[in-house]
Design a protein around this motif. Sequence first.
Motif, PDB file in Angstrom:
ATOM      1  N   ASP A  77      46.745  -0.849  22.054  1.00 43.16           N
ATOM      2  CA  ASP A  77      47.177  -1.300  23.375  1.00 43.16           C
ATOM      3  C   ASP A  77      47.642  -0.097  24.200  1.00 43.16           C
ATOM      4  O   ASP A  77      48.779   0.354  24.075  1.00 43.16           O
ATOM      5  N   PHE A  78      46.757   0.405  25.056  1.00 44.59           N
ATOM      6  CA  PHE A  78      47.089   1.565  25.885  1.00 44.59           C
ATOM      7  C   PHE A  78      48.088   1.229  27.003  1.00 44.59           C
ATOM      8  O   PHE A  78      48.590   2.133  27.669  1.00 44.59           O
ATOM      9  N   ASN A  79      48.339  -0.057  27.213  1.00 43.30           N
ATOM     10  CA  ASN A  79      49.309  -0.484  28.224  1.00 43.30           C
ATOM     11  C   ASN A  79      50.607  -0.970  27.595  1.00 43.30           C
ATOM     12  O   ASN A  79      51.402  -1.641  28.243  1.00 43.30           O
ATOM     13  N   GLY A  80      50.822  -0.615  26.344  1.00 39.06           N
ATOM     14  CA  GLY A  80      52.003  -1.071  25.633  1.00 39.06           C
ATOM     15  C   GLY A  80      53.051   0.011  25.465  1.00 39.06           C
ATOM     16  O   GLY A  80      53.391   0.729  26.406  1.00 39.06           O
ATOM     17  N   VAL A  81      53.525   0.172  24.254  1.00 35.99           N
ATOM     18  CA  VAL A  81      54.638   1.083  23.967  1.00 35.99           C
ATOM     19  C   VAL A  81      54.257   2.526  24.252  1.00 35.99           C
ATOM     20  O   VAL A  81      55.032   3.299  24.810  1.00 35.99           O
ATOM     21  N   THR A  82      53.052   2.910  23.850  1.00 37.01           N
ATOM     22  CA  THR A  82      52.606   4.290  24.083  1.00 37.01           C
ATOM     23  C   THR A  82      51.160   4.286  24.557  1.00 37.01           C
ATOM     24  O   THR A  82      50.377   3.383  24.216  1.00 37.01           O
ATOM     25  N   GLN A  83      50.816   5.295  25.318  1.00 33.66           N
ATOM     26  CA  GLN A  83      49.451   5.433  25.816  1.00 33.66           C
ATOM     27  C   GLN A  83      48.617   6.313  24.884  1.00 33.66           C
ATOM     28  O   GLN A  83      47.385   6.311  24.967  1.00 33.66           O
ATOM     29  N   LEU A  84      49.266   7.065  24.012  1.00 33.81           N
ATOM     30  CA  LEU A  84      48.575   8.055  23.198  1.00 33.81           C
ATOM     31  C   LEU A  84      47.799   7.411  22.055  1.00 33.81           C
ATOM     32  O   LEU A  84      48.202   6.391  21.504  1.00 33.81           O
ATOM     33  N   GLY A  85      46.675   8.033  21.701  1.00 32.16           N
ATOM     34  CA  GLY A  85      45.851   7.555  20.608  1.00 32.16           C
ATOM     35  C   GLY A  85      44.476   7.156  21.084  1.00 32.16           C
ATOM     36  O   GLY A  85      44.108   7.350  22.248  1.00 32.16           O
ATOM     37  N   VAL A  86      43.672   6.595  20.177  1.00 34.21           N
ATOM     38  CA  VAL A  86      42.297   6.194  20.478  1.00 34.21           C
ATOM     39  C   VAL A  86      42.106   4.724  20.138  1.00 34.21           C
ATOM     40  O   VAL A  86      42.795   4.176  19.269  1.00 34.21           O
ATOM     41  N   GLY A  87      41.175   4.092  20.840  1.00 34.52           N
ATOM     42  CA  GLY A  87      40.913   2.683  20.592  1.00 34.52           C
ATOM     43  C   GLY A  87      39.909   2.139  21.581  1.00 34.52           C
ATOM     44  O   GLY A  87      39.291   2.883  22.347  1.00 34.52           O
ATOM     45  N   ARG A  88      39.745   0.832  21.560  1.00 37.16           N
ATOM     46  CA  ARG A  88      38.877   0.151  22.527  1.00 37.16           C
ATOM     47  C   ARG A  88      39.704  -0.249  23.746  1.00 37.16           C
ATOM     48  O   ARG A  88      40.874  -0.620  23.619  1.00 37.16           O
ATOM     49  N   TYR A  89      39.078  -0.178  24.887  1.00 37.46           N
ATOM     50  CA  TYR A  89      39.771  -0.520  26.118  1.00 37.46           C
ATOM     51  C   TYR A  89      39.755  -2.025  26.359  1.00 37.46           C
ATOM     52  O   TYR A  89      38.763  -2.711  26.056  1.00 37.46           O
ATOM     53  N   GLN A  90      40.844  -2.534  26.943  1.00 35.40           N
ATOM     54  CA  GLN A  90      40.810  -3.882  27.492  1.00 35.40           C
ATOM     55  C   GLN A  90      40.139  -3.827  28.859  1.00 35.40           C
ATOM     56  O   GLN A  90      40.186  -2.811  29.568  1.00 35.40           O
ATOM     57  N   LEU A  91      39.538  -4.945  29.246  1.00 33.32           N
ATOM     58  CA  LEU A  91      38.660  -4.962  30.410  1.00 33.32           C
ATOM     59  C   LEU A  91      39.001  -6.099  31.358  1.00 33.32           C
ATOM     60  O   LEU A  91      39.522  -7.139  30.935  1.00 33.32           O
ATOM     61  N   THR A  92      38.688  -5.912  32.633  1.00 30.69           N
ATOM     62  CA  THR A  92      38.820  -6.998  33.607  1.00 30.69           C
ATOM     63  C   THR A  92      37.541  -7.830  33.546  1.00 30.69           C
ATOM     64  O   THR A  92      36.650  -7.726  34.383  1.00 30.69           O
ATOM     65  N   GLN A  93      37.492  -8.667  32.515  1.00 27.33           N
ATOM     66  CA  GLN A  93      36.365  -9.573  32.308  1.00 27.33           C
ATOM     67  C   GLN A  93      36.882 -10.975  32.034  1.00 27.33           C
ATOM     68  O   GLN A  93      37.982 -11.162  31.517  1.00 27.33           O
ATOM     69  N   ARG A  94      36.026 -11.935  32.376  1.00 28.21           N
ATOM     70  CA  ARG A  94      36.318 -13.350  32.096  1.00 28.21           C
ATOM     71  C   ARG A  94      35.090 -13.953  31.434  1.00 28.21           C
ATOM     72  O   ARG A  94      34.007 -13.970  32.026  1.00 28.21           O
ATOM     73  N   ASN A  95      35.251 -14.389  30.198  1.00 32.38           N
ATOM     74  CA  ASN A  95      34.141 -14.943  29.423  1.00 32.38           C
ATOM     75  C   ASN A  95      32.957 -13.980  29.368  1.00 32.38           C
ATOM     76  O   ASN A  95      31.793 -14.380  29.459  1.00 32.38           O
ATOM     77  N   GLY A  96      33.266 -12.704  29.233  1.00 33.85           N
ATOM     78  CA  GLY A  96      32.225 -11.700  29.086  1.00 33.85           C
ATOM     79  C   GLY A  96      31.589 -11.234  30.369  1.00 33.85           C
ATOM     80  O   GLY A  96      30.701 -10.379  30.353  1.00 33.85           O
ATOM     81  N   MET A  97      32.020 -11.765  31.515  1.00 34.68           N
ATOM     82  CA  MET A  97      31.482 -11.367  32.810  1.00 34.68           C
ATOM     83  C   MET A  97      32.559 -10.607  33.595  1.00 34.68           C
ATOM     84  O   MET A  97      33.761 -10.756  33.343  1.00 34.68           O
ATOM     85  N   ARG A  98      32.119  -9.811  34.578  1.00 37.88           N
ATOM     86  CA  ARG A  98      33.056  -9.039  35.388  1.00 37.88           C
ATOM     87  C   ARG A  98      34.036  -9.957  36.118  1.00 37.88           C
ATOM     88  O   ARG A  98      33.649 -10.979  36.693  1.00 37.88           O
ATOM     89  N   CYS A  99      35.298  -9.569  36.089  1.00 34.62           N
ATOM     90  CA  CYS A  99      36.316 -10.254  36.892  1.00 34.62           C
ATOM     91  C   CYS A  99      36.843  -9.256  37.913  1.00 34.62           C
ATOM     92  O   CYS A  99      37.880  -8.616  37.723  1.00 34.62           O
TER      93      CYS A  99
END
Length: 522
Positions: free
Chosen positions: A169-191
């Motif tokens: 969670d890059f928007n949580g306690v710390t921004q550091l590290g690697v991972g998958r990003y959360q996205l502005t999507q709804r049911n797999g489509m752009r939101c």
Amino acid sequence: MYDYVVVGAGSAGSALAARLSEDPAVQVALIEAGPRDTAEEIHIPVAFPALFKGPLDWDLDSEPEPGLGGRRAYLPRGRVLGGSSSMNAMIYIRGAKADYDEWAAAGADGWSYDEVLPYFLKSEDNERGKDAYHGVGGPLSVSDGRSLHPLCDAYLAAAEQAGYSRNEDFNGVTQLGVGRYQLTQRNGMRCSTAVAFLHPALERPNLTVITGAVAQRVLFDGDRATGVAIVQDGEQRVIDARREVVLAAGAYGSAHLLLLSGVGPAEQLSAFGIDVVRDLPVGEHLQDHPSVFLNYRTDRESLMTALTGENVALLQEHGRGPLTSNVGEAGGFIQTRAGLAGPDVQFHQAPVLFHEEGLGAPVTHGFAMGACVIKPTSRGRLSLRSASPGSAPRIVHNYLTTEEDRASMVAGLRIVLEMAAQPALREVITGEFSIPASDSDADLLDFARRTAQTLYHPTSTCAIGAVVDPRLRVFGLRGLRVADASVMPSVVRGNTNAPTIMIGEKAAAMIAEELESEGTVR
């Protein structure tokens, strides 16, 4: 006659206009140069590069960039409802806590992290649920990616092998590290912000959306903004504002419109024969994130062949599969040296070739890994090319013109090469497509100068403290605000879409507070 005239239906403008129109006593006009957001390429996440240099793109170019060997940089910006949120990579990142606290410490009262967090939470409908860092029930859907490409798994495994920790969670306690990003999507489509905020508000009788309308200038009566001159279908019109004009046309668009309207550096305006309404440093302090992508060949299937009948069915029936990919599925944040208040480099990994500023065709299976300088010390400038609204502005970012920025980029690229050398990526790499000649400082910097591109995050041309006050009112003028990424005192450490939406939310709240204090809300 409208109470509020908002110029620009992008990330901030759509949110702002929708929120203002929640009060039925307020008449709102929203002006957008582009059309409605009906193009299929907008809504299918993986298709967004197909929008580059098309009719929904402002298709700007920088002036020759001194730090890039005199190259011009391609600068795509959305010209459609939703603005650049209709053609971006949908990554939901707020930036570092230090970004906002630095703003507040420098005089942007009300913009510290603790003070802006409620506006992030207000927008958000995060599928992970509500906690101290995330909201639910807001109009903006935020979800985990649904593509989950195996090449991204290899990248993340290699990053861990290179010693970088996972961050879920890059928007949580710390921004550091690697991972998958959360996205502005709804049911797999752009939101986009058009989908999230504007579409549900379109039926309100007090909201008028004017598409295909190019703003020419803000009109003034003395020091008060009274409306906006537009051209629509070849016809000139004036959209009158009873209370305020709010510019939300982005770091390029809002600054350009102010200059055309006589608000900016007096010497520059006078040189173009424009009457000076207010002498302000509009267009100065331009900031952006320069990014450099390394590309490798692979024998594993990439997104190059994602458009199949099977994957179309996966998208349509289940909202999953490769067509839901935002391209930049994974990445992370690091500090390349001690003593920094937050990360200075961001990584992006795409399970497809991404080269020639995103304009190069994926001619073979491959993947891209990028390093981006996210706390640049370089400063650029936007200025007039002519007094004609039809002429694009002159834009120079001065990418990589400071020693600090070059050091961060070189360090970031060396880490990308280090990741590529790990077992998890060596297993999938079959050859080089576009990488530096070596890991020497000279070769890394040479590669950066030849291939660096924008990461699409221009900010700060109408910054709080320089052009607008902390309530986003233009200094010395009445009835005129700016509410978009241009007001950021400095660019945040990360993708700018979520912070720009926050600015729209906070601007709407401040305007509503002022209306309530005047007793004008029914």
